[in-house]
Design a protein around this motif. Structure first.
Motif, PDB file in Angstrom:
ATOM      1  N   SER A 128      -1.363   3.257  -4.109  1.00  0.00           N
ATOM      2  CA  SER A 128      -1.952   4.605  -3.601  1.00  0.00           C
ATOM      3  C   SER A 128      -2.947   5.135  -4.357  1.00  0.00           C
ATOM      4  CB  SER A 128      -0.830   5.469  -2.741  1.00  0.00           C
ATOM      5  OG  SER A 128      -0.232   5.006  -1.863  1.00  0.00           O
ATOM      6  N   SER A 339       7.523   3.441   1.016  1.00  0.00           N
ATOM      7  CA  SER A 339       6.488   2.822   0.053  1.00  0.00           C
ATOM      8  C   SER A 339       7.045   3.042  -1.507  1.00  0.00           C
ATOM      9  CB  SER A 339       5.224   3.608   0.169  1.00  0.00           C
ATOM     10  OG  SER A 339       4.291   3.289  -0.881  1.00  0.00           O
ATOM     11  N   THR A 342       5.216   6.155  -3.090  1.00  0.00           N
ATOM     12  CA  THR A 342       5.492   7.258  -2.187  1.00  0.00           C
ATOM     13  C   THR A 342       6.842   7.491  -1.900  1.00  0.00           C
ATOM     14  OG1 THR A 342       4.590   6.545  -0.227  1.00  0.00           O
ATOM     15  CG2 THR A 342       3.029   7.447  -1.517  1.00  0.00           C
ATOM     16  N   HIS A 350       2.416   1.873   3.346  1.00  0.00           N
ATOM     17  CA  HIS A 350       1.116   1.162   3.624  1.00  0.00           C
ATOM     18  C   HIS A 350       0.836  -0.215   3.301  1.00  0.00           C
ATOM     19  CE1 HIS A 350       0.628   1.852  -0.904  1.00  0.00           C
ATOM     20  NE2 HIS A 350      -0.201   1.067  -0.816  1.00  0.00           N
TER      21      HIS A 350
END
Length: 403
Positions: A128, A339, A342, A350
Motif C-alpha cells: 500500500s 491485508s 494494513t 487489496h
C-alpha cells in the motif's frame, strides 16, 4: 575497523561482551507464533543489541572518541547489510522502517526523472505504501495467483511519461513469486528504473541482481524492523530540497548503531542457515495448505509451487477473518488476517481483491525462522489439529455452519 565488529557482536550466549556486560539469554517467542512478518529477533541479534549498547551508543556523526567508535561499527555493519542486498556499502542507507525506505526510494526515482514524466508503473498487489505514492495511473493487473500480467507490464513501462516502476520480488500475503528477471528486463529495455521491493523475501528466498533500487526489511531475516535502501551506482536518483547529511542525505538523522549491528548479526546467522530453513519451511507450509484445503469451502491462495517457502494464506467462506484470528488465539496460536500491510486495522485485502478471490475470512500464516522458533513444527501441527474445529466454531457462532 579490523576485528571491531566481532568484539562488539558476540556469537555465543556465554561469551563476555564489551565493557564487562554479559549478554543474557534471549526471550523466547510467544507460544504458537505463526505470524512472523515482523520478528521475533534472532537470539544472537538480541544478544548483539544488548552488548552493542555498551560500545556503540554514540552518534556516529560526532568526531569525539565514542562517536568515532560508533562510526567504525556502523561502517562494518553497513558492509554486511549491503552484501545482503547485493549493493556496495556506499549505495546503502538505513531507515527507521521498511515503509520509509520504500517511500524514499520511490521519491528519489520520481524526482530525478520528473522531466520525463510522473507515471509510476506498479502491480495491483504491491504494498500500500507504494500504491498510495504511485499516482493516478491504473495499476498493472495480476492473475488469480497474484502474479503480475507480464504483457500488460511490458506495455505499461513502454508508455510515454513513465518515471519509474516498482515490483515486489514475491507477494508477502499469498507468497507468489513475481517473474522479476523478465519484468526487470522489460523496464530496462524501456529505459525505466525499477524499484525492487524485497521486504517480504530477503533472508527467506534468494535475491537476484535485478532492480536499480532495492529495498528490504531487516525484520524479514530476524533483525529489528529497519528499512534498507540500496541505490545502485549509475541510477538517476535524487531527493528534492535541502537534505540532512545522514545516510547519504536520505534520512533526517543517523540510525542508532546498536540496532544496525543487531540487523547485521541477524543477517550473518540467517544467511548461513537460509537454504536448510527454506526447505523445512516449505514442507511445513505444504502441510498447512493441505489441512486448509481439506476443509469445506476453504480456498488456499497463491501459487502452490512458485512461492515463498514460509507464507500461506487461505480464505474461509461463511466466516469472519477477525473471528478466526481470535478463535485460534484462544487456542494458543497467533496468525494474521486482513491485508499484510494494513493488518492492524483488518481491512479487506487489496491484494486478494486484485486477484479476484474471496477477501472475507482470510487467514495468513508467516512461519518464523527456526532459529527464533525451534518449536515451529509443533506449532504447525497444532494448527493443523485445531483448524477444522476452529472454522466450525466460528461458523456456528455466525449461524453459517449449515449454509
Amino acid at each position: 575497523m579490523q576485528g571491531g565488529y566481532r568484539r562488539a557482536v558476540p556469537h555465543s550466549p556465554v561469551e563476555p561482551s564489551p565493557e564487562g556486560v554479559r549478554a543474557g539469554p534471549a526471550d523466547a517467542p510467544a507460544e504458537g507464533v505463526l505470524d512472523a512478518s515482523r520478528g521475533p529477533l534472532h537470539p544472537l541479534a538480541a544478544r548483539t543489541l544488548e552488548a552493542a549498547v555498551g560500545v556503540a551508543w554514540a552518534d556516529p556523526t560526532r568526531v569525539h572518541g565514542p562517536g568515532r567508535a560508533a562510526r567504525a561499527h556502523l561502517d562494518t555493519a553497513r558492509a554486511v547489510l549491503a552484501g545482503a542486498l547485493g549493493v556496495r556499502p556506499g549505495e546503502l542507507s538505513v531507515h527507521p522502517s521498511a515503509e520509509d525506505a520504500l517511500a524514499v526510494g520511490l521519491e528519489g526515482l520520481r524526482h530525478a526523472r520528473r522531466r520525463t514524466g510522473d507515471v509510476v508503473v506498479a502491480g495491483a498487489a504491491e504494498r500500500s505504501v507504494l500504491l498510495l505514492r504511485a499516482g493516478d495511473a491504473a495499476p498493472v493487473p495480476v492473475d488469480g495467483l497474484g502474479r503480475v500480467d507480464a504483457a500488460a507490464w511490458v506495455a505499461a513501462v513502454a508508455a510515454p511519461g513513465v518515471a519509474a516502476a516498482v515490483l515486489q520480488t514475491a507477494n508477502g500475503e499469498v507468497g507468489t513469486r513475481q517473474p522479476v528477471a523478465t519484468l526487470d528486463a522489460a523496464a530496462r529495455a524501456a529505459g525505466v528504473p525499477l524499484l525492487l521491493d524485497a521486504t517480504a523475501s530477503l533472508g527467506r528466498d534468494p535475491l537476484g541482481p535485478e532492480g536499480s533500487v532495492v529495498v528490504a526489511d531487516a525484520a524479514s531475516f530476524g533483525g529489528p524492523p529497519l528499512g534498507l535502501l540500496g541505490v545502485r551506482t549509475g541510477t538517476r536518483w535524487s531527493l528534492p530540497g535541502p537534505r540532512a547529511e545522514a545516510e547519504q542525505g536520505r534520512v533526517l538523522a543517523a540510525p542508532w548503531v546498536p540496532l544496525v549491528l543487531a540487523a547485521a548479526e541477524a543477517w550473518r546467522q540467517t544467511e548461513a542457515a537460509a537454504a536448510e530453513d527454506a526447505t523445512q519451511a516449505r514442507a511445513l507450509v505444504a502441510r498447512v495448505r493441505a489441512a486448509a484445503a481439506g476443509i469445506r469451502d476453504v480456498e488456499v491462495l497463491g501459487d502452490p509451487d512458485d512461492r515463498l517457502p514460509h507464507v500461506v494464506t487461505f480464505s474461509v467462506l461463511l466466516a469472519d477473518g477477525e473471528a478466526l484470528v481470535d478463535e485460534l488465539a484462544r487456542r494458543g496460536l497467533a496468525v494474521a488476517s486482513g491485508s499484510a500491510c494494513t493488518s492492524s486495522v483488518l481491512r479487506p485485502s487489496h491484494v486478494l481483491a486484485a486477484m479476484g478471490v474471496l477477501t472475507h475470512g482470510n487467514v495468513r500464516v508467516v512461519l518464523p525462522l527456526a532459529s527464533v522458533s525451534p518449536g515451529r513444527e509443533a506449532d504447525v501441527e497444532r494448527l493443523r489439529a485445531e483448524l477444522t474445529d476452529a472454522v466450525r466454531t466460528v461458523r456456528r457462532r455466525m449461524g453459517t455452519e449449515d449454509l
